[in-house]
Design a protein around this motif. Structure first.
Motif, PDB file in Angstrom:
ATOM      1  N   THR A   4       1.810 -10.435   7.097  1.00  0.00           N
ATOM      2  CA  THR A   4       1.351  -8.832   7.046  1.00  0.00           C
ATOM      3  C   THR A   4       0.567  -8.739   8.130  1.00  0.00           C
ATOM      4  O   THR A   4      -0.417  -9.635   8.761  1.00  0.00           O
ATOM      5  CB  THR A   4       0.400  -8.781   5.914  1.00  0.00           C
ATOM      6  OG1 THR A   4       1.198  -9.285   4.648  1.00  0.00           O
ATOM      7  CG2 THR A   4      -0.212  -7.425   5.791  1.00  0.00           C
ATOM      8  N   GLU A 169      -4.072   2.707   7.921  1.00  0.00           N
ATOM      9  CA  GLU A 169      -2.789   2.476   7.875  1.00  0.00           C
ATOM     10  C   GLU A 169      -2.394   1.060   8.109  1.00  0.00           C
ATOM     11  O   GLU A 169      -3.201   0.502   9.037  1.00  0.00           O
ATOM     12  CB  GLU A 169      -2.015   3.266   8.901  1.00  0.00           C
ATOM     13  CG  GLU A 169      -1.896   4.913   8.325  1.00  0.00           C
ATOM     14  CD  GLU A 169      -0.691   5.517   9.185  1.00  0.00           C
ATOM     15  OE1 GLU A 169      -0.562   5.379   9.931  1.00  0.00           O
ATOM     16  OE2 GLU A 169      -0.519   6.807   8.687  1.00  0.00           O
ATOM     17  N   GLU A 170      -1.551   0.239   7.324  1.00  0.00           N
ATOM     18  CA  GLU A 170      -1.388  -1.060   7.625  1.00  0.00           C
ATOM     19  C   GLU A 170       0.297  -1.092   7.914  1.00  0.00           C
ATOM     20  O   GLU A 170       1.216  -0.558   6.961  1.00  0.00           O
ATOM     21  CB  GLU A 170      -1.656  -1.598   6.316  1.00  0.00           C
ATOM     22  CG  GLU A 170      -1.572  -3.330   6.186  1.00  0.00           C
ATOM     23  CD  GLU A 170      -2.047  -3.909   5.069  1.00  0.00           C
ATOM     24  OE1 GLU A 170      -2.047  -4.921   5.064  1.00  0.00           O
ATOM     25  OE2 GLU A 170      -2.013  -3.387   4.211  1.00  0.00           O
ATOM     26  N   LEU A 172       3.345  -3.139   7.562  1.00  0.00           N
ATOM     27  CA  LEU A 172       3.811  -4.440   6.687  1.00  0.00           C
ATOM     28  C   LEU A 172       5.122  -4.872   6.824  1.00  0.00           C
ATOM     29  O   LEU A 172       6.134  -4.088   7.344  1.00  0.00           O
ATOM     30  CB  LEU A 172       3.640  -4.039   4.993  1.00  0.00           C
ATOM     31  CG  LEU A 172       2.592  -3.712   4.499  1.00  0.00           C
ATOM     32  CD1 LEU A 172       2.646  -3.304   3.044  1.00  0.00           C
ATOM     33  CD2 LEU A 172       1.302  -4.876   4.761  1.00  0.00           C
ATOM     34  N   ARG A 195       2.187   1.405   5.479  1.00  0.00           N
ATOM     35  CA  ARG A 195       1.590   1.459   4.283  1.00  0.00           C
ATOM     36  C   ARG A 195       0.326   2.403   4.532  1.00  0.00           C
ATOM     37  O   ARG A 195      -0.351   1.897   5.416  1.00  0.00           O
ATOM     38  CB  ARG A 195       1.073   0.415   3.457  1.00  0.00           C
ATOM     39  CG  ARG A 195       0.136   0.620   2.137  1.00  0.00           C
ATOM     40  CD  ARG A 195      -0.570  -0.537   1.793  1.00  0.00           C
ATOM     41  NE  ARG A 195      -1.661  -0.679   2.625  1.00  0.00           N
ATOM     42  CZ  ARG A 195      -2.771   0.145   2.681  1.00  0.00           C
ATOM     43  NH1 ARG A 195      -3.045   1.072   1.738  1.00  0.00           N
ATOM     44  NH2 ARG A 195      -3.720  -0.205   3.570  1.00  0.00           N
ATOM     45  N   SER A 196       0.305   3.520   3.882  1.00  0.00           N
ATOM     46  CA  SER A 196      -0.758   4.345   4.133  1.00  0.00           C
ATOM     47  C   SER A 196      -1.417   5.060   2.748  1.00  0.00           C
ATOM     48  O   SER A 196      -0.797   4.748   1.796  1.00  0.00           O
ATOM     49  CB  SER A 196      -0.255   5.714   4.962  1.00  0.00           C
ATOM     50  OG  SER A 196       0.701   6.557   4.325  1.00  0.00           O
ATOM     51  N   GLN A 199      -1.031   3.549  -1.221  1.00  0.00           N
ATOM     52  CA  GLN A 199       0.222   2.865  -1.429  1.00  0.00           C
ATOM     53  C   GLN A 199       0.226   1.370  -1.623  1.00  0.00           C
ATOM     54  O   GLN A 199      -0.522   0.744  -0.940  1.00  0.00           O
ATOM     55  CB  GLN A 199       1.402   3.099  -0.378  1.00  0.00           C
ATOM     56  CG  GLN A 199       1.799   4.527  -0.289  1.00  0.00           C
ATOM     57  CD  GLN A 199       2.869   4.808   1.013  1.00  0.00           C
ATOM     58  OE1 GLN A 199       2.350   4.656   2.039  1.00  0.00           O
ATOM     59  NE2 GLN A 199       4.022   5.036   0.598  1.00  0.00           N
ATOM     60  N   THR A 200       0.787   0.871  -2.486  1.00  0.00           N
ATOM     61  CA  THR A 200       0.844  -0.479  -2.647  1.00  0.00           C
ATOM     62  C   THR A 200       2.042  -1.190  -2.077  1.00  0.00           C
ATOM     63  O   THR A 200       3.208  -0.592  -2.100  1.00  0.00           O
ATOM     64  CB  THR A 200       0.696  -1.107  -4.102  1.00  0.00           C
ATOM     65  OG1 THR A 200       1.987  -0.746  -4.892  1.00  0.00           O
ATOM     66  CG2 THR A 200      -0.504  -0.404  -4.830  1.00  0.00           C
ATOM     67  N   ALA A 201       1.935  -2.622  -1.556  1.00  0.00           N
ATOM     68  CA  ALA A 201       3.182  -3.168  -1.327  1.00  0.00           C
ATOM     69  C   ALA A 201       4.187  -3.255  -2.251  1.00  0.00           C
ATOM     70  O   ALA A 201       5.478  -3.070  -1.800  1.00  0.00           O
ATOM     71  CB  ALA A 201       2.712  -4.451  -0.765  1.00  0.00           C
ATOM     72  N   LEU A 204       6.125   0.058  -2.232  1.00  0.00           N
ATOM     73  CA  LEU A 204       6.869  -0.006  -0.891  1.00  0.00           C
ATOM     74  C   LEU A 204       8.159  -0.836  -0.954  1.00  0.00           C
ATOM     75  O   LEU A 204       9.154  -0.396  -0.552  1.00  0.00           O
ATOM     76  CB  LEU A 204       6.048  -0.444   0.205  1.00  0.00           C
ATOM     77  CG  LEU A 204       4.834   0.828   0.812  1.00  0.00           C
ATOM     78  CD1 LEU A 204       4.070  -0.126   1.793  1.00  0.00           C
ATOM     79  CD2 LEU A 204       5.806   1.872   1.146  1.00  0.00           C
TER      80      LEU A 204
END
Length: 307
Positions: A4, A169-170, A172, A195-196, A199-201, A204
């Protein structure tokens, strides 16, 4: 390997939400005009500003009045935090709070627009006497996050950390599994997504599986019309609730591979060991009369074929 990468978007929202004094609005039996702060978005949409306004009503009528001000007032240094088309239907008083019933097309939960609206509405209404928190209902249904979990009561401190964190924002890197070209096993595919918001992984991953593979030769496992009703993790079990399209529009592929494409993709996450499927909220369903969803599924890497 589960990898991640985090990329933080630096926003000023935290600072703007933490500043500003608060004027408590109270019911005045004498009918004197009330003064309270109305919160609205700054011009850059990075935080909230406030301005005092006078109220002539009390009780629910005062909430209707201040919502109308939030919705319609023109602000010289910003704009209304209320999304277009969202109207206040009614409110219901609860213990130490108020339930706000909205109608209209609500924005996607976790977006900047939506978070600023919730923050502005909460910070405005908790100024009323005996209102320590608010909960939101949209078209008579409780507001939920992207995983289908009720957001519940929001208070002043709900937005001291949660709002700024939600706006990060991440990036992934996800490992997904689709059906291989031969149709006799699963093939891994690595994708990078952003991911913004909230939202969960897990959400997504399901969205990417529904969208289909990106690599040539890989086959889809779900109809693009499949609806993800909710997805959440509890005690290392990921609960995936799909609509009836999952059964009605099953693709002409090995459905055992479909199930384990989903299971193996989700169990790539550190906090997921098993996957429990439901269709329209029920686990009392079967797929092709051979696959039963009554119990959770464990990871099965024996189905993954070398390419």
């Amino acid at each position: 390997m589960k990898r991640t990468m985090c990329v933080l978007l630096t926003l000023l929202l935290m600072a703007t939400l933490l500043v500003g004094c608060q004027a408590e609005s109270s019911s005045d039996a004498s009918g004197e005009t009330e003064t309270t702060l109305v919160y609205y978005c700054n011009a850059a949409d990075t935080g909230l500003l406030s301005t005092p306004c006078s109220l002539s009503e009390t009780g629910e009528a005062a909430i209707q009045e201040i919502y109308s001000i939030m919705q319609s007032r023109q602000f010289t240094d910003g704009h209304s935090a209320v999304p277009e088309g969202i109207t206040l239907n009614h409110v219901a008083w609860q213990e130490n709070g108020v339930a706000v019933y909205l109608t209209g097309t609500y924005p996607d939960v976790g977006t900047v627009e939506e978070i600023l609206f919730r923050a502005a509405l909460t910070k405005t209404l908790i100024q009323f006497q005996d209102v320590e928190g608010i909960s939101i209902y949209v078209n008579e249904e409780p507001l939920t996050d992207v995983s289908g979990v009720e957001i519940g009561v929001m208070r002043e401190d709900s937005f001291l950390t949660d709002v700024s964190a939600s706006l990060d924002e991440e990036e992934l890197e996800l490992t997904l599994y689709f059906i291989n070209e031969a149709g006799d096993g699963l093939a891994a595919e690595t994708v990078e997504v952003i991911r913004s918001g909230e939202q969960t992984a897990e959400a997504l991953i399901m969205e990417q599986l529904i969208a289909g593979p990106q690599e040539t030769g890989h086959q889809a496992v779900l109809s693009v019309n499949t609806g993800l009703l909710s997805v959440q993790v509890k005690d290392k079990i990921c609960y995936v609730n799909l609509d009836s399209v999952f059964l009605d529009e099953a693709l002409s592929v090995d459905q055992n591979l479909v199930v384990y494409a989903i299971v193996n993709s989700l169990t790539e996450l550190d906090d997921v060991d098993m996957v429990q499927f439901t269709v329209d909220g029920s686990a009392d369903v079967t797929l092709e009369d051979t696959i039963f969803f009554a119990s959770p599924f464990e990871r099965n890497m024996e189905l993954v074929k070398e390419e």
